[in-house]
Design a protein around this motif. Structure first.
Motif, PDB file in Angstrom:
ATOM      1  N   GLY A 106       0.775  -1.072  -0.049  1.00  0.00           N
ATOM      2  CA  GLY A 106      -0.118  -0.088   0.076  1.00  0.00           C
ATOM      3  C   GLY A 106       0.904   1.167  -0.120  1.00  0.00           C
ATOM      4  N   CYS A 107       1.806   1.182  -0.870  1.00  0.00           N
ATOM      5  CA  CYS A 107       2.871   2.144  -0.870  1.00  0.00           C
ATOM      6  C   CYS A 107       2.403   3.806  -1.285  1.00  0.00           C
ATOM      7  CB  CYS A 107       3.998   1.625  -1.737  1.00  0.00           C
ATOM      8  SG  CYS A 107       3.807   1.622  -3.485  1.00  0.00           S
ATOM      9  N   ALA A 108       1.267   3.812  -2.049  1.00  0.00           N
ATOM     10  CA  ALA A 108       0.637   4.999  -2.504  1.00  0.00           C
ATOM     11  C   ALA A 108       1.676   5.699  -3.444  1.00  0.00           C
ATOM     12  CB  ALA A 108       0.193   6.025  -1.373  1.00  0.00           C
ATOM     13  N   THR A 109       2.106   6.923  -3.084  1.00  0.00           N
ATOM     14  CA  THR A 109       2.887   7.581  -4.186  1.00  0.00           C
ATOM     15  C   THR A 109       4.243   7.587  -4.029  1.00  0.00           C
ATOM     16  OG1 THR A 109       2.205   9.646  -3.077  1.00  0.00           O
ATOM     17  CG2 THR A 109       0.895   9.134  -5.050  1.00  0.00           C
ATOM     18  N   GLY A 110       4.705   6.575  -2.981  1.00  0.00           N
ATOM     19  CA  GLY A 110       6.125   6.208  -3.104  1.00  0.00           C
ATOM     20  C   GLY A 110       6.912   6.969  -2.002  1.00  0.00           C
ATOM     21  N   GLU A 111       6.339   7.740  -1.331  1.00  0.00           N
ATOM     22  CA  GLU A 111       7.185   8.413   0.031  1.00  0.00           C
ATOM     23  C   GLU A 111       7.680   7.407   0.938  1.00  0.00           C
ATOM     24  OE1 GLU A 111       4.236  11.548  -1.434  1.00  0.00           O
ATOM     25  OE2 GLU A 111       4.087   9.419  -1.264  1.00  0.00           O
ATOM     26  N   GLU A 112       6.971   6.508   1.163  1.00  0.00           N
ATOM     27  CA  GLU A 112       7.426   5.458   2.430  1.00  0.00           C
ATOM     28  C   GLU A 112       8.554   4.473   1.845  1.00  0.00           C
ATOM     29  OE1 GLU A 112       5.233   2.056   4.841  1.00  0.00           O
ATOM     30  OE2 GLU A 112       5.061   4.005   5.618  1.00  0.00           O
ATOM     31  N   PRO A 113       8.304   3.731   0.735  1.00  0.00           N
ATOM     32  CA  PRO A 113       9.626   3.055   0.120  1.00  0.00           C
ATOM     33  C   PRO A 113      10.726   3.675  -0.119  1.00  0.00           C
ATOM     34  CG  PRO A 113       7.568   3.139  -1.597  1.00  0.00           C
ATOM     35  CD  PRO A 113       7.270   3.727  -0.028  1.00  0.00           C
ATOM     36  N   TYR A 114      10.486   4.958  -0.658  1.00  0.00           N
ATOM     37  CA  TYR A 114      11.780   5.982  -0.945  1.00  0.00           C
ATOM     38  C   TYR A 114      12.238   6.295   0.468  1.00  0.00           C
ATOM     39  CZ  TYR A 114      10.992   6.264  -5.799  1.00  0.00           C
ATOM     40  OH  TYR A 114      10.714   6.294  -7.189  1.00  0.00           O
ATOM     41  N   SER A 115      11.610   6.268   1.516  1.00  0.00           N
ATOM     42  CA  SER A 115      12.490   6.640   3.031  1.00  0.00           C
ATOM     43  C   SER A 115      13.045   5.281   3.498  1.00  0.00           C
ATOM     44  CB  SER A 115      11.024   7.198   3.934  1.00  0.00           C
ATOM     45  OG  SER A 115      10.454   8.115   3.589  1.00  0.00           O
ATOM     46  N   ILE A 116      12.371   4.367   3.276  1.00  0.00           N
ATOM     47  CA  ILE A 116      13.148   3.044   3.522  1.00  0.00           C
ATOM     48  C   ILE A 116      14.385   2.943   2.853  1.00  0.00           C
ATOM     49  CG2 ILE A 116      12.865   0.544   3.838  1.00  0.00           C
ATOM     50  CD1 ILE A 116       9.855   1.026   4.341  1.00  0.00           C
ATOM     51  N   ALA A 117      14.385   3.227   1.584  1.00  0.00           N
ATOM     52  CA  ALA A 117      15.456   3.302   0.723  1.00  0.00           C
ATOM     53  C   ALA A 117      16.529   4.023   1.191  1.00  0.00           C
ATOM     54  CB  ALA A 117      14.999   3.605  -0.724  1.00  0.00           C
ATOM     55  N   ILE A 118      16.393   5.460   1.496  1.00  0.00           N
ATOM     56  CA  ILE A 118      17.270   6.287   2.032  1.00  0.00           C
ATOM     57  C   ILE A 118      17.867   5.393   3.417  1.00  0.00           C
ATOM     58  CG2 ILE A 118      17.640   8.314   3.386  1.00  0.00           C
ATOM     59  CD1 ILE A 118      15.437   9.554   1.508  1.00  0.00           C
ATOM     60  N   LEU A 119      17.300   4.917   4.127  1.00  0.00           N
ATOM     61  CA  LEU A 119      17.759   4.086   5.243  1.00  0.00           C
ATOM     62  C   LEU A 119      18.825   3.126   4.879  1.00  0.00           C
ATOM     63  CD1 LEU A 119      14.880   3.979   8.009  1.00  0.00           C
ATOM     64  CD2 LEU A 119      16.741   5.885   7.583  1.00  0.00           C
ATOM     65  N   ALA A 120      18.124   2.396   3.803  1.00  0.00           N
ATOM     66  CA  ALA A 120      19.033   1.198   3.318  1.00  0.00           C
ATOM     67  C   ALA A 120      20.271   1.887   2.567  1.00  0.00           C
ATOM     68  CB  ALA A 120      18.167   0.513   2.247  1.00  0.00           C
ATOM     69  N   HIS A 121      20.424   3.013   1.857  1.00  0.00           N
ATOM     70  CA  HIS A 121      21.440   3.448   1.327  1.00  0.00           C
ATOM     71  C   HIS A 121      22.643   3.781   2.404  1.00  0.00           C
ATOM     72  CE1 HIS A 121      24.166   6.604   0.055  1.00  0.00           C
ATOM     73  NE2 HIS A 121      23.952   6.132  -1.323  1.00  0.00           N
TER      74      HIS A 121
END
Length: 264
Positions: free
Chosen positions: A102-117
Protein backbone atom coordinates in the motif's frame (compact mmCIF):
# COMPACT_ATOMS: atom_id res chain seq x y z
CA UNK A 1 -33.40 -1.88 -5.81
CA UNK A 2 -31.22 -0.10 -3.26
CA UNK A 3 -29.47 2.78 -5.02
CA UNK A 4 -26.27 2.52 -3.01
CA UNK A 5 -25.93 -1.25 -3.49
CA UNK A 6 -26.54 -0.89 -7.22
CA UNK A 7 -23.87 1.82 -7.43
CA UNK A 8 -21.37 -0.40 -5.61
CA UNK A 9 -21.91 -3.20 -8.12
CA UNK A 10 -21.19 -0.83 -10.99
CA UNK A 11 -18.10 0.52 -9.23
CA UNK A 12 -16.73 -3.00 -8.80
CA UNK A 13 -17.41 -3.75 -12.47
CA UNK A 14 -16.15 -0.47 -13.97
CA UNK A 15 -13.43 0.59 -11.56
CA UNK A 16 -12.21 -2.85 -10.49
CA UNK A 17 -12.36 -1.80 -6.82
CA UNK A 18 -13.86 -4.40 -4.47
CA UNK A 19 -15.99 -2.24 -2.20
CA UNK A 20 -17.00 -5.10 0.12
CA UNK A 21 -13.42 -5.24 1.46
CA UNK A 22 -13.75 -1.77 2.95
CA UNK A 23 -15.85 -0.16 5.67
CA UNK A 24 -19.13 1.21 4.33
CA UNK A 25 -18.60 4.63 5.96
CA UNK A 26 -15.25 4.97 4.19
CA UNK A 27 -16.77 4.10 0.80
CA UNK A 28 -19.64 6.53 1.33
CA UNK A 29 -17.30 9.40 2.26
CA UNK A 30 -15.23 8.87 -0.88
CA UNK A 31 -18.31 8.66 -3.12
CA UNK A 32 -19.84 11.76 -1.52
CA UNK A 33 -16.68 13.71 -2.37
CA UNK A 34 -17.20 12.81 -6.03
CA UNK A 35 -20.94 13.60 -5.82
CA UNK A 36 -20.15 17.13 -4.63
CA UNK A 37 -17.68 17.67 -7.47
CA UNK A 38 -20.09 16.31 -10.11
CA UNK A 39 -23.15 18.13 -8.72
CA UNK A 40 -25.15 14.93 -8.29
CA UNK A 41 -27.78 14.93 -5.56
CA UNK A 42 -27.97 11.27 -4.51
CA UNK A 43 -26.54 7.81 -5.18
CA UNK A 44 -28.94 7.15 -8.04
CA UNK A 45 -28.01 10.41 -9.78
CA UNK A 46 -24.29 9.75 -9.34
CA UNK A 47 -24.74 6.19 -10.60
CA UNK A 48 -26.38 7.53 -13.74
CA UNK A 49 -23.60 10.10 -14.15
CA UNK A 50 -20.91 7.42 -13.76
CA UNK A 51 -22.50 5.18 -16.37
CA UNK A 52 -22.86 8.05 -18.82
CA UNK A 53 -19.43 9.61 -18.31
CA UNK A 54 -16.51 7.19 -18.68
CA UNK A 55 -14.09 10.01 -17.83
CA UNK A 56 -15.39 9.84 -14.23
CA UNK A 57 -13.88 6.36 -13.69
CA UNK A 58 -10.31 7.54 -13.05
CA UNK A 59 -11.23 10.37 -10.63
CA UNK A 60 -13.48 7.94 -8.72
CA UNK A 61 -10.71 5.34 -8.57
CA UNK A 62 -8.32 8.01 -7.24
CA UNK A 63 -10.88 9.07 -4.61
CA UNK A 64 -11.38 5.48 -3.44
CA UNK A 65 -7.66 4.65 -3.19
CA UNK A 66 -6.20 7.98 -2.09
CA UNK A 67 -3.58 7.93 0.69
CA UNK A 68 -2.14 11.01 2.36
CA UNK A 69 1.53 10.41 3.04
CA UNK A 70 4.93 12.05 3.23
CA UNK A 71 8.59 11.09 3.59
CA UNK A 72 9.43 9.71 7.04
CA UNK A 73 5.84 10.00 8.23
CA UNK A 74 5.95 9.28 11.98
CA UNK A 75 9.73 9.88 12.22
CA UNK A 76 10.04 7.84 15.42
CA UNK A 77 9.12 4.67 13.53
CA UNK A 78 11.85 5.24 10.97
CA UNK A 79 14.36 6.00 13.72
CA UNK A 80 13.70 2.53 15.19
CA UNK A 81 14.10 1.03 11.73
CA UNK A 82 17.40 2.90 11.28
CA UNK A 83 18.87 2.19 14.73
CA UNK A 84 17.53 -1.30 15.45
CA UNK A 85 15.61 -3.19 12.78
CA UNK A 86 17.89 -2.80 9.75
CA UNK A 87 21.15 -3.32 11.72
CA UNK A 88 19.64 -6.43 13.31
CA UNK A 89 18.76 -7.86 9.91
CA UNK A 90 22.21 -6.98 8.55
CA UNK A 91 23.87 -8.90 11.38
CA UNK A 92 22.20 -12.12 10.27
CA UNK A 93 22.03 -11.91 6.49
CA UNK A 94 23.61 -10.39 3.42
CA UNK A 95 20.34 -9.97 1.48
CA UNK A 96 17.46 -8.03 3.07
CA UNK A 97 14.03 -8.01 1.41
CA UNK A 98 11.31 -5.58 2.53
CA UNK A 99 7.73 -5.29 1.26
CA UNK A 100 6.12 -1.85 1.48
CA UNK A 101 2.45 -2.74 0.96
CA UNK A 102 0.00 0.00 0.00
CA UNK A 103 2.86 2.33 -0.91
CA UNK A 104 0.63 5.02 -2.51
CA UNK A 105 2.79 7.63 -4.28
CA UNK A 106 6.09 6.22 -3.05
CA UNK A 107 7.16 8.39 -0.12
CA UNK A 108 7.41 5.48 2.31
CA UNK A 109 9.43 3.04 0.17
CA UNK A 110 11.83 5.83 -0.80
CA UNK A 111 12.20 6.72 2.90
CA UNK A 112 13.13 3.10 3.60
CA UNK A 113 15.50 3.18 0.63
CA UNK A 114 17.30 6.18 2.14
CA UNK A 115 17.81 4.17 5.33
CA UNK A 116 18.97 1.22 3.23
CA UNK A 117 21.49 3.44 1.44
CA UNK A 118 22.86 4.64 4.77
CA UNK A 119 23.12 1.04 6.01
CA UNK A 120 24.86 -0.29 2.90
CA UNK A 121 27.31 2.61 2.92
CA UNK A 122 28.59 1.12 6.18
CA UNK A 123 27.95 -2.52 5.27
CA UNK A 124 28.92 -2.91 1.63
CA UNK A 125 28.43 -6.67 1.83
CA UNK A 126 24.68 -6.20 2.44
CA UNK A 127 22.11 -5.87 -0.34
CA UNK A 128 18.62 -4.40 0.29
CA UNK A 129 15.55 -4.61 -1.97
CA UNK A 130 12.29 -2.77 -1.25
CA UNK A 131 9.21 -4.16 -3.01
CA UNK A 132 6.69 -1.31 -3.21
CA UNK A 133 3.13 -2.18 -4.21
CA UNK A 134 -0.24 -0.51 -4.51
CA UNK A 135 -3.56 -1.25 -6.21
CA UNK A 136 -3.68 2.25 -7.75
CA UNK A 137 -1.72 2.39 -11.02
CA UNK A 138 -1.99 6.19 -11.10
CA UNK A 139 -0.33 6.46 -7.70
CA UNK A 140 2.38 4.03 -8.82
CA UNK A 141 3.12 6.16 -11.88
CA UNK A 142 3.69 9.14 -9.60
CA UNK A 143 5.87 7.01 -7.36
CA UNK A 144 8.02 5.83 -10.25
CA UNK A 145 8.38 9.42 -11.48
CA UNK A 146 9.85 10.21 -8.06
CA UNK A 147 9.06 13.94 -8.07
CA UNK A 148 7.72 15.58 -4.91
CA UNK A 149 6.82 19.01 -3.60
CA UNK A 150 8.39 20.61 -0.55
CA UNK A 151 5.53 19.67 1.77
CA UNK A 152 6.08 15.94 1.18
CA UNK A 153 9.71 16.42 2.22
CA UNK A 154 9.21 18.41 5.42
CA UNK A 155 10.60 15.54 7.54
CA UNK A 156 13.73 15.21 5.37
CA UNK A 157 16.72 17.04 6.86
CA UNK A 158 18.93 19.26 4.69
CA UNK A 159 21.78 16.77 4.53
CA UNK A 160 19.54 14.01 3.18
CA UNK A 161 17.78 16.46 0.86
CA UNK A 162 21.05 17.54 -0.77
CA UNK A 163 22.40 14.02 -0.99
CA UNK A 164 19.37 12.10 -2.22
CA UNK A 165 17.28 14.60 -4.21
CA UNK A 166 17.71 16.83 -7.25
CA UNK A 167 16.29 20.34 -6.82
CA UNK A 168 14.24 21.22 -9.92
CA UNK A 169 13.55 24.65 -11.41
CA UNK A 170 9.83 24.43 -10.61
CA UNK A 171 10.50 24.08 -6.87
CA UNK A 172 9.95 20.31 -6.72
CA UNK A 173 12.52 17.65 -5.86
CA UNK A 174 13.41 14.46 -7.73
CA UNK A 175 14.66 11.28 -6.08
CA UNK A 176 18.19 10.47 -7.23
CA UNK A 177 18.94 7.23 -9.04
CA UNK A 178 21.03 5.73 -6.23
CA UNK A 179 17.86 5.71 -4.07
CA UNK A 180 15.55 4.58 -6.87
CA UNK A 181 17.78 1.55 -7.43
CA UNK A 182 16.71 0.06 -4.10
CA UNK A 183 12.98 0.08 -4.95
CA UNK A 184 10.95 -2.18 -7.23
CA UNK A 185 7.40 -0.88 -7.86
CA UNK A 186 4.57 -3.20 -8.86
CA UNK A 187 0.77 -3.12 -9.03
CA UNK A 188 -0.74 -5.49 -6.49
CA UNK A 189 -4.09 -6.00 -4.81
CA UNK A 190 -3.66 -6.78 -1.11
CA UNK A 191 -6.96 -8.63 -1.19
CA UNK A 192 -5.71 -11.10 -3.80
CA UNK A 193 -4.53 -13.40 -1.02
CA UNK A 194 -1.12 -13.76 -2.69
CA UNK A 195 1.97 -11.96 -1.27
CA UNK A 196 4.33 -10.09 -3.57
CA UNK A 197 7.11 -12.49 -2.51
CA UNK A 198 7.95 -15.12 0.12
CA UNK A 199 10.64 -15.24 2.82
CA UNK A 200 10.56 -11.49 3.33
CA UNK A 201 12.50 -9.96 6.21
CA UNK A 202 10.05 -7.12 6.89
CA UNK A 203 6.62 -5.91 5.81
CA UNK A 204 5.43 -2.34 6.27
CA UNK A 205 1.73 -1.70 5.80
CA UNK A 206 0.90 1.53 7.57
CA UNK A 207 -2.37 3.48 7.63
CA UNK A 208 -3.98 1.11 5.12
CA UNK A 209 -5.98 -1.38 7.15
CA UNK A 210 -7.91 1.39 8.94
CA UNK A 211 -10.20 1.36 5.89
CA UNK A 212 -10.71 -2.44 5.87
CA UNK A 213 -13.38 -4.57 7.49
CA UNK A 214 -12.34 -6.73 10.45
CA UNK A 215 -12.48 -9.84 8.27
CA UNK A 216 -10.15 -8.30 5.69
CA UNK A 217 -7.76 -7.06 8.39
CA UNK A 218 -7.46 -10.61 9.71
CA UNK A 219 -6.90 -12.05 6.24
CA UNK A 220 -4.21 -9.45 5.59
CA UNK A 221 -2.42 -10.33 8.85
CA UNK A 222 -2.41 -13.98 7.78
CA UNK A 223 -1.07 -12.98 4.36
CA UNK A 224 1.82 -11.05 5.90
CA UNK A 225 2.53 -13.90 8.31
CA UNK A 226 2.84 -16.31 5.39
CA UNK A 227 5.12 -13.92 3.49
CA UNK A 228 7.59 -13.28 6.33
CA UNK A 229 10.60 -15.35 7.18
CA UNK A 230 11.05 -16.60 10.76
CA UNK A 231 11.23 -13.63 13.18
CA UNK A 232 10.46 -11.23 10.33
CA UNK A 233 9.22 -7.75 11.21
CA UNK A 234 5.70 -6.38 10.60
CA UNK A 235 5.31 -2.59 10.91
CA UNK A 236 1.75 -1.31 11.30
CA UNK A 237 0.27 2.20 11.38
CA UNK A 238 0.13 4.01 14.74
CA UNK A 239 -3.67 3.68 15.01
CA UNK A 240 -3.91 0.11 13.68
CA UNK A 241 -4.18 -3.11 15.64
CA UNK A 242 -4.35 -6.88 15.26
CA UNK A 243 -7.70 -8.61 15.70
CA UNK A 244 -8.07 -11.25 18.39
CA UNK A 245 -8.24 -14.02 15.80
CA UNK A 246 -4.74 -13.23 14.52
CA UNK A 247 -2.89 -11.58 17.41
CA UNK A 248 -1.16 -14.89 18.20
CA UNK A 249 0.64 -14.71 14.82
CA UNK A 250 2.91 -11.86 15.96
CA UNK A 251 4.76 -10.81 19.12
CA UNK A 252 5.39 -7.17 20.10
CA UNK A 253 8.83 -5.74 19.38
CA UNK A 254 8.17 -2.03 19.92
CA UNK A 255 4.63 -1.43 21.14
CA UNK A 256 4.77 2.38 20.89
CA UNK A 257 5.82 2.31 17.24
CA UNK A 258 3.60 -0.68 16.34
CA UNK A 259 6.50 -2.89 15.25
CA UNK A 260 5.86 -6.63 15.61
CA UNK A 261 7.76 -9.84 14.88
CA UNK A 262 6.48 -13.05 13.39
CA UNK A 263 5.72 -15.57 16.12
CA UNK A 264 7.20 -19.07 16.00
Amino acid sequence: MDGFASLLRSIERLVGFKCSNYKEDYIKRRILSRMRLTNTADYEAYHKYLLGNPQEIDPLRNALTINVTKFFRDPEVFEVLRREVLPDLARHKKTIRIWCAGCATGEEPYSIAILAHELTALRRDVNVTVYATDIDTGALQKAMAGIYDEKALENVDRRRLRKHFISRDDGTFEVRSHIRDFVKFRQHDLMSGVPIARYLDAVTCRNVTIYFTEKQKNELARLFYSALTADGYYIMGKTEYLGREVEHLFTPYNIAQKILRKAA
